[in-house]
Design an enzyme around this catalytic site. Structure first.
Site, mmCIF file in Angstrom:
data_model
loop_
_atom_site.group_PDB
_atom_site.id
_atom_site.type_symbol
_atom_site.label_atom_id
_atom_site.label_comp_id
_atom_site.label_asym_id
_atom_site.label_seq_id
_atom_site.Cartn_x
_atom_site.Cartn_y
_atom_site.Cartn_z
ATOM 1 N N GLY A 109 0.833 -1.198 0.000
ATOM 2 C CA GLY A 109 0.000 0.000 0.000
ATOM 3 C C GLY A 109 0.865 1.244 0.000
ATOM 4 O O GLY A 109 2.096 1.182 -0.028
ATOM 5 N N GLY A 165 1.236 4.967 2.008
ATOM 6 C CA GLY A 165 0.847 5.860 3.082
ATOM 7 C C GLY A 165 1.226 7.286 2.762
ATOM 8 O O GLY A 165 1.832 7.582 1.729
ATOM 9 N N GLY A 166 0.908 8.191 3.668
ATOM 10 C CA GLY A 166 1.186 9.593 3.436
ATOM 11 C C GLY A 166 2.671 9.914 3.387
ATOM 12 O O GLY A 166 3.072 10.917 2.820
ATOM 13 N N PHE A 167 3.509 9.049 3.986
ATOM 14 C CA PHE A 167 4.938 9.315 4.019
ATOM 15 C C PHE A 167 5.729 8.323 3.186
ATOM 16 O O PHE A 167 6.947 8.305 3.228
ATOM 17 C CB PHE A 167 5.447 9.299 5.460
ATOM 18 C CG PHE A 167 4.874 10.403 6.287
ATOM 19 C CD1 PHE A 167 5.421 11.662 6.249
ATOM 20 C CD2 PHE A 167 3.773 10.188 7.095
ATOM 21 C CE1 PHE A 167 4.899 12.689 7.005
ATOM 22 C CE2 PHE A 167 3.246 11.206 7.853
ATOM 23 C CZ PHE A 167 3.802 12.468 7.812
ATOM 24 N N GLY A 168 5.037 7.483 2.410
ATOM 25 C CA GLY A 168 5.767 6.560 1.562
ATOM 26 C C GLY A 168 5.092 5.203 1.462
ATOM 27 O O GLY A 168 4.132 4.907 2.173
ATOM 28 N N VAL A 178 4.666 0.894 1.440
ATOM 29 C CA VAL A 178 4.950 -0.219 2.340
ATOM 30 C C VAL A 178 5.052 -1.497 1.510
ATOM 31 O O VAL A 178 4.225 -1.741 0.631
ATOM 32 C CB VAL A 178 3.853 -0.376 3.410
ATOM 33 C CG1 VAL A 178 4.174 -1.528 4.352
ATOM 34 C CG2 VAL A 178 3.686 0.912 4.196
ATOM 35 N N LYS A 217 8.212 -0.228 5.839
ATOM 36 C CA LYS A 217 7.707 1.109 5.557
ATOM 37 C C LYS A 217 8.871 1.951 5.053
ATOM 38 O O LYS A 217 9.845 2.185 5.771
ATOM 39 C CB LYS A 217 7.105 1.722 6.817
ATOM 40 C CG LYS A 217 6.415 3.062 6.605
ATOM 41 C CD LYS A 217 5.741 3.479 7.905
ATOM 42 C CE LYS A 217 4.928 4.740 7.727
ATOM 43 N NZ LYS A 217 4.237 5.110 8.980
ATOM 44 N N ASP A 247 -4.518 9.822 14.628
ATOM 45 C CA ASP A 247 -4.952 9.436 13.276
ATOM 46 C C ASP A 247 -5.540 8.030 13.285
ATOM 47 O O ASP A 247 -5.240 7.210 12.410
ATOM 48 C CB ASP A 247 -3.795 9.526 12.291
ATOM 49 C CG ASP A 247 -4.274 9.561 10.829
ATOM 50 O OD1 ASP A 247 -5.456 9.894 10.611
ATOM 51 O OD2 ASP A 247 -3.480 9.267 9.924
#
Length: 678
Positions: A371, A373-376, A378, A392, A489
């Site tokens: 997937g 995520g907002g920071f990179g 996975v 991650k 979050d």
């Protein structure tokens, strides 16, 4: 003030000009003069000034005179720029005006003598720093000259990083940018005088708080390169510096803050500097910081090379050491073999070398991507022993990604609970920032809830099991762990499911830690996902454990209904407003997912809706705590009547631009992920 015995350091220096690396070896005997400022180092850069009586020399003399006058006027920081010469001085935040004046006066005399043919130069003393250039450098971060200094006496073991040092340095790096003076000191008291440690960090006030944070973060990445195993050390650059000692080297009663005059109008990059003394987000006791810093050691102290020691402890020397290529980017870690199998003393955190991770993920093959995520992204991986992992991979270029990396390691590495995802280790190598988690076969909750086929796998018993597991995980974060943690979050994509459908809360990149009796905090940078975000947080930046309770209430409604919080019902109603309407009309069971009809006890479903509405009440003071929610979930006692949730009567809001979300509803600029760690 610095004692003569401990003030003379063993020094290493890295100097980079554009793409040219200057490296040489110079030995200078150093004996400080009583009453004079303590000289550290100077650097001569820039284009040559060959004409002795040139216009530049005249303008430089005028500039240095104005800087000296600025110090005489009692300023701790002063800058001036005219006629093609720009300069500033910065005195250490704790020194007296008279000490500052003496130091600046010495610098204005010494620097032109040492850099007679250079148009750019800088000099550092213990008490002040002075620099000038023929180009306007105001408001720009400068780390092109890096000075490493350490005390050759009292070295600790190179194989045992000083946890107390990191405790001070990382906490100061997080708080100094929020101080109007861009300066801070801190003391660690280990219980007796021999355990005390002292730290100081400061930024030049021609840059703003955000730039200061970036500069200090960059310096912390150098620690493993220069200072590991040293009892006292410092790192100096033109824009920021830090220092750590086992003795008191600063005045405990700092001088009163001075105004920051400027003979030139401030540039746009200066706007907001110093004036925005934002409320502190994190209040952490030093003992907690020390525990977390031990974990950061595993990731940031990667270089385990023993350096040859010089001197017998009675002689003080200044050495210009070989430069470190790639240090500014943190990309050159040449001793990969020395890091294999590395783990901290507790055995809880492992260091994974980059080759192992690249091999495990098949070079980060898209086929292994779980997937985004907002920071990179996975990735799924498999270690040589067959153990499956989730990696991650944080953005290499984002300073926000660096902060998230540090934050996630700090927050989660010491947390152990069956309903929290487990961090196995990390990797900082080749410019990569990698977090390694346990792999969870069923990925995230949203992959089941909002898929019309897969959600049929979740019967009522599994629904109830997941709800209680999430609640227990939050209770642990809020009340039962050694830290009080606000997740900020919580959402369906941040709840992962193992092969037995046990829920595990993940993604602690935006989490914040509370210390002592702190109950709430304020931030001007709202992060998270709108729709799950409590009104007081989205609108005012206020967050507390009750913010997480609100998010839990929204998530509970999603689990019961099988619909996203952004779903639109009849007459444009949101999930919350529709739940409120149906519950008030006695039709609460109509909200429940049709796939559960026949398997769910209606009284249990109605009770869960009731609990969710208590959690999403607009006033955070009337929302239950997670301990109360656990009691409600496990009993049949009477529940109080809820008050209306926000947006239940058609109100809406538009978030400010500092938030990570993009508008109302359950949307965020951080992509929802079905990964094992986002």
């Amino acid at each position: 003030m610095t004692s003569p015995k401990k003030s003379m350091p063993f020094v290493g220096v890295r100097v980079v000009v554009v793409v040219v690396v200057i490296a040489s070896f110079v030995l200078i005997e150093f004996r400080p003069v009583t009453g004079q400022p303590t000289y550290n180092y100077h650097s001569c850069l820039g284009s040559p000034n060959d004409t002795a009586n040139s216009t530049f020399s005249s303008n430089l003399a005028s500039l240095l005179g104005s800087l000296s006058a600025g110090a005489s006027a009692g300023n701790s920081f002063y800058r001036n720029g005219s006629s093609g010469v720009f300069g500033l001085f910065l005195c250490r935040g704790d020194v007296l005006s008279s000490t500052c004046q003496s130091c600046v006066g010495n610098a204005t005399q010494m620097l032109p003598q040492r850099c007679t043919s250079n148009r750019t130069a800088i000099i550092w003393y213990d008490e002040c720093m002075l620099r000038y250039s023929d180009t306007d450098f105001f408001g720009a971060i400068a780390t092109d000259v890096v000075v490493f200094m350490w005390n050759v006496q009292n070295n600790t073991s190179p194989d045992e990083p000083d946890v107390k040092a990191l405790a001070l340095i990382y906490n100061l790096a997080a708080t100094v940018p929020n101080n109007a003076m861009l300066y801070g000191v801190q003391e660690f008291d280990g219980g007796d005088a021999s355990q005390r440690r002292y730290g100081l960090e400061q930024c030049s006030r021609d840059i703003n708080g955000s730039q200061c944070g970036y500069c200090l973060a960059q310096l912390t990445t150098y620690i493993g390169k220069c200072c590991e195993g040293k009892m006292g050390w410092r790192i100096l650059t033109p824009s920021c510096n830090l220092r750590y000692e086992d003795y008191l080297f600063y005045r405990q009663q700092a001088a009163s803050p001075q105004p920051v005059p400027s003979a030139t109008p401030p540039s746009s990059t200066d706007k907001g500097k110093g004036g925005k003394n934002t409320a502190k987000i994190v209040a952490i006791t030093l003992s907690l910081i020390s525990a977390m810093a031990a974990l950061l050691v595993s990731c940031y102290f990667l270089s385990k090379r023993r350096r040859s020691q010089q001197g017998d402890g009675g002689t003080r020397e200044e050495i210009l050491l070989q430069s470190m290529e790639g240090a500014a980017q943190g990309t050159n870690l040449k001793d990969r073999g020395a890091h294999k199998g590395f783990q901290d003393k507790s055995g809880e955190m492992h260091y994974f070398d980059l080759l192992t991770i690249v091999t495990a993920t098949n070079k980060f093959d898209d086929a292994n991507k779980l997937g985004e995520g907002g920071f990179g992204p996975v990735y799924k991986g498999k270690l040589p022993d067959g153990k499956e992992i989730a990696v991650k991979r944080l953005s290499m270029r984002s300073s926000q990604g660096i902060e998230e990396f540090k934050n996630e390691v700090m927050v989660i590495a010491k947390l152990q609970h069956r309903n929290l995802v487990r961090l196995l280790g990390c990797c900082l190598e080749g410019g990569e920032k990698l977090l390694v988690y346990e792999y969870l076969a069923n990925r995230s909750l949203d992959a089941f809830l909002f898929d019309p086929v897969k959600r049929r796998e979740l019967d009522w018993t599994k629904h109830a099991h997941i709800i209680k597991g999430i609640a227990r995980g939050l209770l642990y974060l809020h009340e039962d762990s050694r830290l009080k943690i606000i997740h900020r979050d919580l959402k369906a994509s941040n709840v992962l499911l193992d092969d037995e459908m046990n829920p595990k809360i993940s993604d602690f990149g935006t989490a914040r830690i509370f210390g002592g009796n702190q109950t709430e905090a304020n931030t001007n940078r709202v992060v998270g996902t709108y729709g799950y975000m409590a009104l007081e947080y989205a609108m005012k930046g206020l967050f507390s454990v009750k913010s997480d309770v609100y998010s839990f209430g929204v998530l509970l409604l999603e689990i019961l209904s099988g619909r996203k919080c952004s779903s639109v019902y009849e007459h444009g109603q949101s999930l919350l407003s529709n739940a409120w309407l149906l519950w008030n009309e006695g039709k609460g069971t109509e909200l429940v997912d049709a796939n559960l009809i026949g398997s769910r006890p209606s009284n249990e479903a109605l009770r869960l809706i009731h609990i969710s509405l208590l959690c999403v009440q607009e006033d955070p003071n009337v929302r239950p705590t997670m301990s109360t929610v656990i009691l409600m979930l496990g009993s049949e006692s009477d529940l109080p009547l809820p008050k209306s949730p926000p947006f239940s009567i058609g109100r809406s809001f538009m978030p400010d631009q500092s938030s990570t979300g993009t508008g109302t509803g359950c949307f965020s600029s951080d992509k929802s992920s079905a990964s094992a760690s986002t």
